[in-house]
Design a protein around this motif. Structure first.
Motif, PDB file in Angstrom:
ATOM      1  N   GLN A 152     -52.683  -0.230   9.374  1.00 22.85           N
ATOM      2  CA  GLN A 152     -52.697   0.838   8.377  1.00 22.85           C
ATOM      3  C   GLN A 152     -53.856   0.697   7.395  1.00 22.85           C
ATOM      4  N   SER A 153     -54.412  -0.484   7.300  1.00 28.78           N
ATOM      5  CA  SER A 153     -55.550  -0.706   6.407  1.00 28.78           C
ATOM      6  C   SER A 153     -56.798  -1.145   7.175  1.00 28.78           C
ATOM      7  N   ALA A 154     -56.758  -1.014   8.500  1.00 33.23           N
ATOM      8  CA  ALA A 154     -57.873  -1.479   9.328  1.00 33.23           C
ATOM      9  C   ALA A 154     -58.921  -0.399   9.541  1.00 33.23           C
ATOM     10  N   SER A 155     -60.171  -0.840   9.669  1.00 33.74           N
ATOM     11  CA  SER A 155     -61.285   0.049   9.992  1.00 33.74           C
ATOM     12  C   SER A 155     -62.029  -0.531  11.185  1.00 33.74           C
ATOM     13  N   PHE A 156     -62.094   0.240  12.267  1.00 32.20           N
ATOM     14  CA  PHE A 156     -62.766  -0.195  13.484  1.00 32.20           C
ATOM     15  C   PHE A 156     -64.028   0.633  13.715  1.00 32.20           C
ATOM     16  N   GLU A 157     -64.914   0.072  14.531  1.00 33.72           N
ATOM     17  CA  GLU A 157     -66.059   0.832  15.012  1.00 33.72           C
ATOM     18  C   GLU A 157     -66.027   0.775  16.533  1.00 33.72           C
ATOM     19  N   LEU A 158     -66.261   1.919  17.167  1.00 34.07           N
ATOM     20  CA  LEU A 158     -66.297   1.994  18.620  1.00 34.07           C
ATOM     21  C   LEU A 158     -67.679   2.424  19.078  1.00 34.07           C
ATOM     22  N   GLY A 159     -68.233   1.693  20.018  1.00 36.93           N
ATOM     23  CA  GLY A 159     -69.500   2.073  20.617  1.00 36.93           C
ATOM     24  C   GLY A 159     -69.263   3.033  21.768  1.00 36.93           C
ATOM     25  N   TRP A 160     -70.349   3.501  22.358  1.00 38.77           N
ATOM     26  CA  TRP A 160     -70.248   4.476  23.442  1.00 38.77           C
ATOM     27  C   TRP A 160     -71.282   4.148  24.494  1.00 38.77           C
ATOM     28  N   SER A 161     -70.933   4.340  25.743  1.00 40.96           N
ATOM     29  CA  SER A 161     -71.867   4.152  26.849  1.00 40.96           C
ATOM     30  C   SER A 161     -71.581   5.194  27.912  1.00 40.96           C
ATOM     31  N   ASN A 162     -72.651   5.780  28.462  1.00 42.16           N
ATOM     32  CA  ASN A 162     -72.450   6.763  29.528  1.00 42.16           C
ATOM     33  C   ASN A 162     -72.152   6.114  30.870  1.00 42.16           C
ATOM     34  N   ARG A 163     -72.047   4.789  30.896  1.00 41.64           N
ATOM     35  CA  ARG A 163     -71.670   4.088  32.122  1.00 41.64           C
ATOM     36  C   ARG A 163     -70.160   4.149  32.370  1.00 41.64           C
ATOM     37  N   VAL A 164     -69.420   4.609  31.364  1.00 37.20           N
ATOM     38  CA  VAL A 164     -67.962   4.626  31.436  1.00 37.20           C
ATOM     39  C   VAL A 164     -67.471   6.061  31.261  1.00 37.20           C
ATOM     40  N   ALA A 181     -55.261   3.468  12.165  1.00 36.84           N
ATOM     41  CA  ALA A 181     -56.555   2.844  11.886  1.00 36.84           C
ATOM     42  C   ALA A 181     -57.628   3.887  11.617  1.00 36.84           C
ATOM     43  N   ASN A 182     -58.648   3.490  10.865  1.00 32.80           N
ATOM     44  CA  ASN A 182     -59.820   4.322  10.648  1.00 32.80           C
ATOM     45  C   ASN A 182     -60.869   3.951  11.693  1.00 32.80           C
ATOM     46  N   ILE A 183     -61.664   4.938  12.151  1.00 27.96           N
ATOM     47  CA  ILE A 183     -62.681   4.696  13.162  1.00 27.96           C
ATOM     48  C   ILE A 183     -64.008   5.271  12.693  1.00 27.96           C
ATOM     49  N   ARG A 184     -65.081   4.500  12.905  1.00 22.99           N
ATOM     50  CA  ARG A 184     -66.419   4.943  12.538  1.00 22.99           C
ATOM     51  C   ARG A 184     -67.373   4.603  13.665  1.00 22.99           C
ATOM     52  N   ARG A 185     -68.613   5.109  13.556  1.00 27.28           N
ATOM     53  CA  ARG A 185     -69.656   4.738  14.503  1.00 27.28           C
ATOM     54  C   ARG A 185     -70.998   4.756  13.800  1.00 27.28           C
ATOM     55  N   GLY A 186     -71.726   3.625  13.865  1.00 27.53           N
ATOM     56  CA  GLY A 186     -73.005   3.507  13.191  1.00 27.53           C
ATOM     57  C   GLY A 186     -74.196   3.514  14.105  1.00 27.53           C
ATOM     58  N   ALA A 187     -73.965   3.483  15.421  1.00 27.61           N
ATOM     59  CA  ALA A 187     -75.018   3.586  16.440  1.00 27.61           C
ATOM     60  C   ALA A 187     -75.930   2.369  16.514  1.00 27.61           C
ATOM     61  N   SER A 188     -75.450   1.212  16.068  1.00 30.63           N
ATOM     62  CA  SER A 188     -76.122  -0.060  16.328  1.00 30.63           C
ATOM     63  C   SER A 188     -75.037  -1.081  16.629  1.00 30.63           C
ATOM     64  N   GLY A 199     -66.843  -9.146   7.657  1.00 28.95           N
ATOM     65  CA  GLY A 199     -65.635  -8.590   7.073  1.00 28.95           C
ATOM     66  C   GLY A 199     -65.806  -7.191   6.533  1.00 28.95           C
ATOM     67  N   ARG A 200     -66.946  -6.554   6.801  1.00 25.73           N
ATOM     68  CA  ARG A 200     -67.134  -5.161   6.374  1.00 25.73           C
ATOM     69  C   ARG A 200     -66.264  -4.223   7.194  1.00 25.73           C
ATOM     70  N   THR A 201     -66.076  -4.544   8.463  1.00 28.51           N
ATOM     71  CA  THR A 201     -65.136  -3.822   9.308  1.00 28.51           C
ATOM     72  C   THR A 201     -64.232  -4.843   9.992  1.00 28.51           C
ATOM     73  N   ASP A 202     -63.165  -4.341  10.617  1.00 25.47           N
ATOM     74  CA  ASP A 202     -62.152  -5.240  11.173  1.00 25.47           C
ATOM     75  C   ASP A 202     -62.277  -5.448  12.670  1.00 25.47           C
ATOM     76  N   GLY A 203     -63.057  -4.608  13.336  1.00 25.92           N
ATOM     77  CA  GLY A 203     -63.200  -4.788  14.762  1.00 25.92           C
ATOM     78  C   GLY A 203     -64.230  -3.855  15.348  1.00 25.92           C
ATOM     79  N   TYR A 204     -64.783  -4.278  16.473  1.00 23.69           N
ATOM     80  CA  TYR A 204     -65.734  -3.448  17.218  1.00 23.69           C
ATOM     81  C   TYR A 204     -65.432  -3.584  18.692  1.00 23.69           C
ATOM     82  N   ALA A 205     -65.536  -2.477  19.417  1.00 25.90           N
ATOM     83  CA  ALA A 205     -65.347  -2.517  20.864  1.00 25.90           C
ATOM     84  C   ALA A 205     -66.297  -1.525  21.521  1.00 25.90           C
TER      85      ALA A 205
END
Length: 277
Positions: A152-164, A181-188, A199-205
């Motif tokens: 409920q307090s987590a912020s994740f970032e998800l990357g993207w690939s056209n291979r999937v 959860a909150n989701i963002r994308r920074g493109a790096s 600790g700026r975000t809680d997870g990346y996948a």
């Protein structure tokens, strides 16, 4: 490899990262809008990528002529058991469009194990660096993973690939959003991993990521006390790339389930949380 040899590589790597970052920043500040090409769909290339990689390659070859080098733009021989893995500018789409969120990434690998990893954002002058079994830091200040207690307090970032297939991303987004959860994308992807370590975000996948984008960041997260995925499981995996996960231990299992990316066994106990970190 003895302590002195690794220490020499550590010192040299920090110097090269900052010099390469200064070169990248010079080109960023002098760029003209639209000066880029596409290697593939949403896969950007600028002249600066090649220039910065050539500089890094030249410096590493001069300092460590017996080591192998694998670069995003110019390739290399991955058969060498001692290998430098380079992304001259991660976040090229940002760089090309004048968005100041990009970095230089270099990792040193021996027999498939990342021993050193550095990520340098020249715009903010943030140097992230990790040495296996020793430390993770930003500008010489120790890094620690977030202690976020729940989704409920987590912020994740998800990357993207056209291979999937895109539906896999849609499913992951939907699952995480439904859990609060909150989701963002920074493109790096490299900076995203560095932010998890900080600790700026809680997870990346990211369901498929190249080695030059993620090896340094995965080491950062692991040394900062985080959980990571299985990739890479061998030296050979560095050539092919794979699925990447990095997260604060308390929320790693939920991110793993949403993305279907397994957590590295040594980074978790039976509950999915590494209480030692």
């Amino acid at each position: 490899m003895n302590e002195l040899e690794l220490q020499t590589r550590e010192t040299t790597l920090k110097e090269i990262l900052q010099q390469a970052g200064s070169l990248a920043l010079h080109h960023f500040n002098s760029r003209h809008p639209g000066e880029y090409t596409l290697k593939g769909a949403q896969d950007f290339l600028t002249e600066s990528d090649t220039i910065v990689e050539q500089y890094i390659r030249q410096e590493l070859q001069a300092a460590f002529p017996d080591d192998g080098i694998l670069g995003e733009e110019t390739g290399g021989d991955t058969k060498n058991s001692q290998l430098w893995v380079i992304d001259p500018i991660d976040g090229t789409a940002n760089f090309a469009r004048g968005i100041a969120h990009f970095c230089v990434v270099i990792a040193f690998v021996k027999d498939g194990i990342t021993l050193l990893g550095g990520i340098y954002n020249p715009v903010t002058d943030e140097l992230y660096f990790a040495r296996k079994g020793a430390y993770a830091s930003k500008n010489n200040i120790p890094l620690h993973i977030a202690k976020t207690p729940d989704l409920q307090s987590a912020s994740f970032e998800l990357g993207w690939s056209n291979r999937v297939p895109q539906q896999h991303y849609v499913n992951a987004y939907s699952s995480l959003l439904s859990l609060g959860a909150n989701i963002r994308r920074g493109a790096s992807g490299a900076l995203a991993l560095a932010w998890v370590a900080e600790g700026r975000t809680d997870g990346y996948a990211e369901l498929h990521m190249n080695a030059w984008d993620c090896l340094a960041g995965l080491l950062l997260v692991e040394e900062a006390g985080g959980s990571i995925g299985r990739f890479p499981e061998s030296h050979a995996d560095i050539t092919s790339g794979g699925s990447v996960l990095a997260a604060a231990p308390q929320v790693a299992q939920a991110l793993s389930q949403a993305t279907q990316i397994e957590i590295k066994p040594s980074a978790m106990n039976s509950t999915g949380i590494d209480y030692d970190n």
